[in-house]
Write a protein that holds these residues in place. Structure first.
Motif, short mmCIF file in Angstrom:
data_model
loop_
_atom_site.label_atom_id
_atom_site.label_comp_id
_atom_site.label_asym_id
_atom_site.label_seq_id
_atom_site.Cartn_x
_atom_site.Cartn_y
_atom_site.Cartn_z
N THR A 169 0.83 -1.21 0.00
CA THR A 169 0.00 0.00 0.00
C THR A 169 0.86 1.25 0.00
O THR A 169 1.83 1.35 0.78
CB THR A 169 -0.91 0.02 1.24
N VAL A 170 0.52 2.21 -0.86
CA VAL A 170 1.17 3.53 -0.84
C VAL A 170 0.10 4.60 -0.84
O VAL A 170 -0.96 4.43 -1.44
CB VAL A 170 2.14 3.73 -2.03
N LEU A 171 0.38 5.71 -0.16
CA LEU A 171 -0.51 6.87 -0.14
C LEU A 171 0.10 7.98 -0.98
O LEU A 171 1.29 8.29 -0.84
CB LEU A 171 -0.70 7.38 1.31
N ILE A 172 -0.73 8.58 -1.83
CA ILE A 172 -0.29 9.67 -2.69
C ILE A 172 -1.24 10.85 -2.50
O ILE A 172 -2.47 10.69 -2.59
CB ILE A 172 -0.29 9.27 -4.18
N ALA A 173 -0.70 12.02 -2.23
CA ALA A 173 -1.53 13.20 -1.98
C ALA A 173 -2.21 13.66 -3.26
O ALA A 173 -1.67 13.57 -4.37
CB ALA A 173 -0.68 14.33 -1.42
N PHE A 174 -3.44 14.18 -3.09
CA PHE A 174 -4.24 14.65 -4.22
C PHE A 174 -4.97 15.90 -3.76
O PHE A 174 -5.55 15.93 -2.68
CB PHE A 174 -5.25 13.57 -4.61
N GLY A 175 -4.94 16.98 -4.57
CA GLY A 175 -5.63 18.18 -4.13
C GLY A 175 -5.57 19.29 -5.14
O GLY A 175 -4.74 19.30 -6.04
N GLU A 176 -6.47 20.25 -4.99
CA GLU A 176 -6.57 21.36 -5.93
C GLU A 176 -5.33 22.23 -5.94
O GLU A 176 -5.01 22.86 -6.94
CB GLU A 176 -7.79 22.21 -5.59
N ASP A 177 -4.63 22.28 -4.80
CA ASP A 177 -3.49 23.18 -4.71
C ASP A 177 -2.21 22.56 -5.25
O ASP A 177 -1.14 23.17 -5.19
CB ASP A 177 -3.27 23.62 -3.26
N MET A 178 -2.26 21.33 -5.78
CA MET A 178 -1.08 20.70 -6.34
C MET A 178 -0.91 21.13 -7.79
O MET A 178 -1.86 21.13 -8.56
CB MET A 178 -1.20 19.18 -6.25
N PRO A 179 0.32 21.50 -8.20
CA PRO A 179 0.53 21.95 -9.57
C PRO A 179 0.28 20.83 -10.57
O PRO A 179 0.61 19.67 -10.32
CB PRO A 179 2.00 22.39 -9.58
N ASN A 180 -0.33 21.19 -11.71
CA ASN A 180 -0.58 20.22 -12.78
C ASN A 180 -1.17 18.94 -12.20
O ASN A 180 -0.74 17.83 -12.49
CB ASN A 180 0.73 19.90 -13.52
N ASN A 181 -2.19 19.12 -11.38
CA ASN A 181 -2.67 18.07 -10.47
C ASN A 181 -2.89 16.71 -11.13
O ASN A 181 -2.44 15.70 -10.67
CB ASN A 181 -3.97 18.52 -9.82
#
Length: 325
Positions: A169-181
């Motif tokens: 299992t790996v967690l990857i951040a996701f969000g509107e403030d991430m560049p080129n999301n």
């Protein structure tokens, strides 16, 4: 042994094991926090221990405080099926239900990106084809997208059995403030899944004599970039520029293609993983010094230089921390 003696012994062992696992969890959280403090959006780690062997994973995304969740709080939004692995893309069950995330629905992003899904599977199949021992354990790659800033963390423990399934299992951040999301999330997911898969391979079959925590970490970051290149090639992209910012004082001779890190300065960066990350990207720089840090991972010349590292990493970690001519 009298019954009460056996019970006392069991309690002692249980308490000792609990203390050890709690201590490890605290250490992993501390390591992750160090990455958060350095501006990274997520951190992951794996370790193997015990006999029979147990695989433990820990992942966390950025946030002011840690917010642990469990596997039963995940929902699958995309199944993954490759020649050498099975898997899925998941998100915490509360994500798609909130008003704030309707605009940025990960499920919608996945549904609208069939080429990215296919590219991810192809790239991870390429990675798994180079990891014979992990591949034999029937890997299940669980990629979890959690909101940047939520502090979501997830710990898993799984016994490793040759005739069972071994989830990673790996967690990857996701969000509107991430560049080129959109694209960046896929790149991060692929590089991290390949990175941690190599770590599992090394845990099963330790690599060569140069292996240590820093060198192993360096190899894992490089292997992650190999997977990113395979992903981009699967999309038929013409180029993939990685901009590498290196402290040249810590790498004398780097602009001439000589990889000779000053480890006194590198150790000041932080833990072994952060040191490995710095060494890995500096090593990429050394493979194409003429590009002055703007490296095209898909350049035929660069691919020819990188390919041996992608092939060798599973079994023969190089002495990166000692310098490579």
């Amino acid at each position: 042994m009298p019954e009460y003696g056996r019970n006392c012994c069991f309690i002692f062992i249980f308490l000792t094991l609990t203390a050890l696992l709690s201590g490890c969890a605290a250490w992993q959280s501390h390591q992750a926090q160090e990455f958060m403090d350095a501006g990274h959006s997520h951190a992951n780690s794996v370790r193997m221990f015990g006999n029979p062997r147990v695989l433990e994973t820990y992942g966390r995304v950025s946030g002011d405080s840690e917010n642990p969740i469990s596997l039963d709080q995940l929902i699958e939004i995309q199944a993954l099926s490759g020649a050498h692995f099975e898997g899925g893309i998941y998100t915490p069950d509360f994500i798609e239900q909130t008003e704030a995330n309707k605009v940025l629905s990960l499920a919608s992003t996945v549904n609208e990106s069939p080429d990215f899904v296919a590219g991810l599977v192809e790239a991870l199949d390429m990675a798994m084809s180079r990891l014979p021992d992990f591949k034999r354990l029937n890997p299940y790659l669980r990629i979890v997208a959690a909101p940047a800033g939520s502090g979501v963390s997830l710990t898993t423990r799984q016994g490793i059995e040759s005739d069972g399934v071994t989830p990673l299992t790996v967690l990857i951040a996701f969000g509107e403030d991430m560049p080129n999301n959109g694209a960046d999330w896929w790149v991060d997911a692929i590089s991290m899944a390949a990175h941690e898969s190599l770590r599992v391979q090394h845990g099963i079959t330790p690599p060569g004599s140069a292996a240590n925590r820093v060198n192993n970490s360096t190899a894992a970051y490089l292997f992650g970039q190999c997977a990113v290149a395979w992903f981009t090639l699967a999309l038929d992209a013409s180029e993939l520029i990685v901009n590498i910012d290196v402290d040249l004082d810590a790498f004398p001779g780097l602009v001439d293609g000589r990889f000779a890190p000053d480890m006194r300065k590198i150790r000041q960066i932080g833990n072994e993983s952060r040191q490995g990350r710095t060494l890995a990207f500096a090593y990429l720089y050394s493979l194409a010094p003429e590009d002055e840090g703007a490296i095209d991972l898909l350049s035929p010349t660069f691919q020819e230089r990188l390919a041996p590292e992608c092939d060798a990493a599973p079994s023969n970690v190089r002495p990166f921390s000692s310098g490579i001519e």
